[in-house]
Design a protein around this motif. Sequence first.
Motif, mmCIF file in Angstrom:
data_model
loop_
_atom_site.group_PDB
_atom_site.id
_atom_site.type_symbol
_atom_site.label_atom_id
_atom_site.label_comp_id
_atom_site.label_asym_id
_atom_site.label_seq_id
_atom_site.Cartn_x
_atom_site.Cartn_y
_atom_site.Cartn_z
ATOM 1 N N HIS A 176 9.341 4.854 3.023
ATOM 2 C CA HIS A 176 9.483 3.747 3.972
ATOM 3 C C HIS A 176 10.694 4.023 4.852
ATOM 4 C CE1 HIS A 176 9.014 -0.501 5.280
ATOM 5 N NE2 HIS A 176 10.331 -0.445 5.441
ATOM 6 N N LEU B 37 0.807 -1.221 0.000
ATOM 7 C CA LEU B 37 0.000 0.000 0.000
ATOM 8 C C LEU B 37 0.839 1.270 0.000
ATOM 9 C CD1 LEU B 37 -2.690 -1.068 2.637
ATOM 10 C CD2 LEU B 37 -2.992 -0.939 0.148
ATOM 11 N N GLU B 38 2.152 1.146 0.248
ATOM 12 C CA GLU B 38 2.993 2.335 0.350
ATOM 13 C C GLU B 38 3.087 3.063 -0.990
ATOM 14 O OE1 GLU B 38 6.416 2.542 3.512
ATOM 15 O OE2 GLU B 38 6.516 0.600 2.509
ATOM 16 N N ARG B 39 3.134 4.403 -0.886
ATOM 17 C CA ARG B 39 3.214 5.230 -2.084
ATOM 18 C C ARG B 39 4.324 6.276 -2.037
ATOM 19 N NH1 ARG B 39 0.928 1.600 -3.400
ATOM 20 N NH2 ARG B 39 -1.166 1.332 -4.303
ATOM 21 N N VAL B 40 4.833 6.605 -0.842
ATOM 22 C CA VAL B 40 5.749 7.738 -0.742
ATOM 23 C C VAL B 40 7.072 7.377 -0.075
ATOM 24 C CG1 VAL B 40 6.072 10.087 0.134
ATOM 25 C CG2 VAL B 40 3.805 9.344 -0.651
ATOM 26 N N ASP C 41 4.764 5.284 5.047
ATOM 27 C CA ASP C 41 4.135 6.527 4.586
ATOM 28 C C ASP C 41 3.775 7.474 5.727
ATOM 29 O OD1 ASP C 41 4.335 6.108 1.867
ATOM 30 O OD2 ASP C 41 2.348 5.201 1.681
ATOM 31 N N ARG D 46 9.437 0.900 -7.314
ATOM 32 C CA ARG D 46 8.221 1.723 -7.366
ATOM 33 C C ARG D 46 8.521 3.188 -7.050
ATOM 34 N NH1 ARG D 46 5.212 -1.597 -3.124
ATOM 35 N NH2 ARG D 46 3.980 0.297 -2.919
ATOM 36 N N ILE E 197 9.650 4.531 -4.363
ATOM 37 C CA ILE E 197 9.318 4.924 -2.998
ATOM 38 C C ILE E 197 10.610 5.228 -2.262
ATOM 39 C CG2 ILE E 197 8.405 4.075 -0.783
ATOM 40 C CD1 ILE E 197 6.367 2.478 -2.517
#
Length: 349
Positions: free
Chosen positions: A150, A145-148, A222, A177, A179
């Motif tokens: 870690h 679910l991460e988008r931005v 996130d 991705r 991130i």
Amino acid sequence: MAGRGTGVLAVGRAVPLLVRWGVSADADLVYRCLVTFGARSAGGIAASLGLAVRRVRAALDELEDAGVVEPTAAPSGFGVDAATWQAAEVDVAVTTLQRRALRRPAPVTEATAGLLRPGMVRPFPARRLPDREATRRRIAELVALERVEHLAMNPEAVFSTDALAIAAPMDIALLRRRIRLRSLGRAPADGDRSSRHATEFARLGGEYREAPRLPHKLMIFDRRVALVAVDPHGLHHGTWEVVEPGAVESFVSLFVRHWTDATDPRRNGVPEVVLTPREKALVGLLAEGHTDTSAAKELGISTRSVTYALRSLMDRLGVENRFQLGLALGAMQAASPPRNTPPVEGDHR
């Protein structure tokens, strides 16, 4: 982040001192530089201000944590060294810092983290994941679910093969991705100064730093969810899952504080470099006291070839002069060559 600056400081527009809202003097200076001159890399800011790059990076970490600057990946790559940094407009930055100062929770210290042990009263709501397997399943769900960003704090002195087999693919998937991945680890107990892991991690786009001591095993997804190990040094007793915003922000502050104090092993470490037979021979001769000219004669090559070979070694090891090259090669325990090394065919110039 809304309200991004155009990079041009309006004539007569004053930038108030940000230190009154809790940022350091370095962070205030770096913010002013970005507002005045526009988006720049950490190296560009350091050159403009005459500050050490290490201090600029620490200030950028602080400003990013406060929400008033943001990294933008450069066309050539991503990660802290490839990024340019943009500042929020002055009014937006001041409002953000004022709100942050009003709602800032008490920082999580090592003592506070101890409240997360089983059976103790916690200062915020948290869901218990009972064991390692439950934690790993939840990590996989949160990573997907991460988008931005870690964040990971790993206080273990030694990682098991099993743990590495799980962590490495996860890190690679996050970096692919795009991130942002920041990882804190322990400095090697044996004093090994190799920077191979950090160099490879950075090549993939990650950011890695080391500290002699870290208080707790922690992951933050996130800046919305934190997983905090029940046992400070591992997942074998499970984790607490924390989603309360103030508590998560406290754990972010804990991470940033240790990140700022940690060091990048690439800065003072020794990259893994394999010397060619001629390089080994040259290093051995110079260590014995030969000049460039006499070493060239021993090897049957030109003095210019000696200069080129040493320059290539300095570039590969990331050092600036022969003294630093000698220290780096000494740390690598570069071998002395066998005597009477035959000349390299076709290398006479």
